[in-house]
Write a protein that holds these residues in place. Structure first.
Motif, short mmCIF file in Angstrom:
data_model
loop_
_atom_site.label_atom_id
_atom_site.label_comp_id
_atom_site.label_asym_id
_atom_site.label_seq_id
_atom_site.Cartn_x
_atom_site.Cartn_y
_atom_site.Cartn_z
N ASP A 61 3.99 15.30 -57.56
CA ASP A 61 2.89 16.24 -57.79
C ASP A 61 2.09 16.48 -56.51
O ASP A 61 1.62 17.59 -56.26
CB ASP A 61 1.95 15.71 -58.88
N SER A 83 0.81 20.24 -57.13
CA SER A 83 0.68 20.65 -58.53
C SER A 83 -0.72 20.33 -59.05
O SER A 83 -1.32 19.32 -58.67
CB SER A 83 1.73 19.92 -59.39
N ARG A 114 -0.21 17.85 -64.93
CA ARG A 114 0.95 17.06 -65.36
C ARG A 114 0.64 16.60 -66.79
O ARG A 114 -0.40 16.02 -67.04
CB ARG A 114 1.15 15.85 -64.44
N LYS A 154 2.97 22.24 -67.90
CA LYS A 154 2.90 22.74 -66.53
C LYS A 154 2.80 24.27 -66.57
O LYS A 154 3.31 24.89 -67.50
CB LYS A 154 4.14 22.34 -65.74
N ASP A 171 6.05 27.45 -62.32
CA ASP A 171 5.57 26.56 -61.26
C ASP A 171 6.63 26.28 -60.20
O ASP A 171 6.33 26.20 -59.02
CB ASP A 171 5.09 25.23 -61.87
#
Length: 379
Positions: free
Chosen positions: A113, A118, A121, A275, A279
């Motif tokens: 991540d 990101s 999660r 998510k 992504d």
């Protein structure tokens, strides 16, 4: 600090496992085992420093707060496939060894991540974002993003260290531990190699299907299915034939598992996957899905669609409309169907391996069921 709660308290008794408890409720038994281990590790952290203990609770929350327990499940059924007992002290030791895989998974996800930048999660802020928010909220000195990154690196490393500790303290016999360390050590290196090659292929712009498959083999297939199966089988003392069958089955299902992840990363429902939609495209991942689309575009001389897809890859600010257009490109070029076909081929090959192998029951049946569960899923 970001996390205020302690590890959840379980009502499941911690006595010797039974066949019904482990074979029938493996995720619950893994959760119990992890909770016990993490409780003792957090107590050690508290003795070191309260601030560090508060941060370390994020590892506990992350591990106990979600996940499908796929890796311990394959490790357990590798043990059972090689004749491992369903109950007793040996089964308890195997359960602890298998559960340690969830800590390796935590390390991989926290670092992944961070690498991918990101935001979420499992429907929650990622670890580096959570600690950055805490920094901002508490008005600490320095940069919030840098603090979040530093915390994620260290906590991911902590999870990896605890995984090794849990395996070595599982209660395995010396010869069992020695055999189990062979796939364990290989798995850790392969996981990191796959993660590096994933990043490397992005910066090089490597768009070949071969590169995408190599990443899938190392980054996911190895440590998700193949090596966990071998871990359980090695600890049980499996012979060469059983190990070979599990290696073949594990490779095929592991790659199929990753290819399903690739499809979900683009076409999955965010409410289910946890998510944001598309992504993987924003992160610029050169998955087999993308590689197949670009290969077909090159063969057809369709530079317009190839350019449209490349323009989306790696753009963190890409609009939802352009993500939708990129999805349409992947469908029109046949990439989505090509990956679905590859998943079906790999799954069929894995089932053939199981039919031809001499594996103990109920492991053979359960592995066949797992093959379907991990390759035909929505999250």
């Amino acid at each position: 600090m970001p996390i205020k709660e302690s590890a959840p308290q379980l009502n499941t008794p911690a006595d010797t496992t039974t066949e019904d408890a482990v074979d029938s409720d493996l995720p619950g038994q893994v959760h119990r085992t992890l909770a016990e281990h993490l409780e003792s590790r957090l107590a050690e952290c508290t003795e070191l420093d309260g601030g560090f203990a508060a941060a370390a609770r994020e590892v506990s929350r992350f591990v106990l707060g979600g996940g499908k327990r796929i890796r311990p499940t394959f490790a357990w059924w590798g043990w059972r496939a090689a004749g491992g007992a369903p109950e007793g002290p040996a089964a308890e030791a195997m359960l602890r060894a298998a559960s340690a895989l969830e800590l390796i998974q935590a390390c991989a996800l926290v670092h992944d991540d961070l690498i991918d930048e990101s935001d979420t999660r499992r429907g929650r802020p990622t670890v580096h974002r959570e600690f950055a928010r805490a920094h901002h909220r508490e008005r600490w000195a320095g940069g919030a993003a840098q603090f979040g990154m530093s915390a994620a690196v260290l906590l991911g490393d902590l999870a990896l260290a605890w995984a090794d500790d849990m395996l070595h303290c599982a209660g395995l016999q010396p010869e069992q531990l020695a055999r189990g360390l062979r796939p364990w050590r290989a798995m850790r290196t392969e996981m990191l190699a796959g993660q590096y090659l994933d990043v490397f292929s992005q910066v090089r712009g490597d768009e070949t299907p071969e590169a995408a498959l190599r990443v899938a083999e190392l980054k996911s297939a190895s440590y998700t299915v193949a090596r966990p199966l071998q871990l359980g089988a090695e600890i049980a003392g499996a012979d060469a034939a059983v190990l070979a069958a599990l290696e073949s089955f594990g490779h095929d299902i592991g790659v199929a598992f990753q290819l399903r992840d690739d499809l979900l990363g683009v076409f999955g429902d965010p409410a289910v996957t946890g998510k944001p939609a598309g992504d993987d495209l924003r992160e610029g991942k050169r998955t087999l899905l993308v590689a197949e689309a670009l290969r077909v575009a090159r063969e057809r001389g369709d530079e317009e669609r190839a350019a449209e897809l490349r323009a989306v890859l790696g753009d963190p600010d890409v609009s939802p409309e352009r993500i939708d257009s990129a999805r349409e490109v992947l469908v029109r070029l046949g990439a989505q169907q090509a990956v679905e076909d590859r998943i079906a081929q790999l799954t069929a090959a894995a089932h053939r391996t199981l039919r031809e192998a001499d594996l103990a029951e109920p492991a053979a049946t359960r592995l066949a069921e797992l093959a379907e569960a991990v390759t035909d899923r929505t999250h």
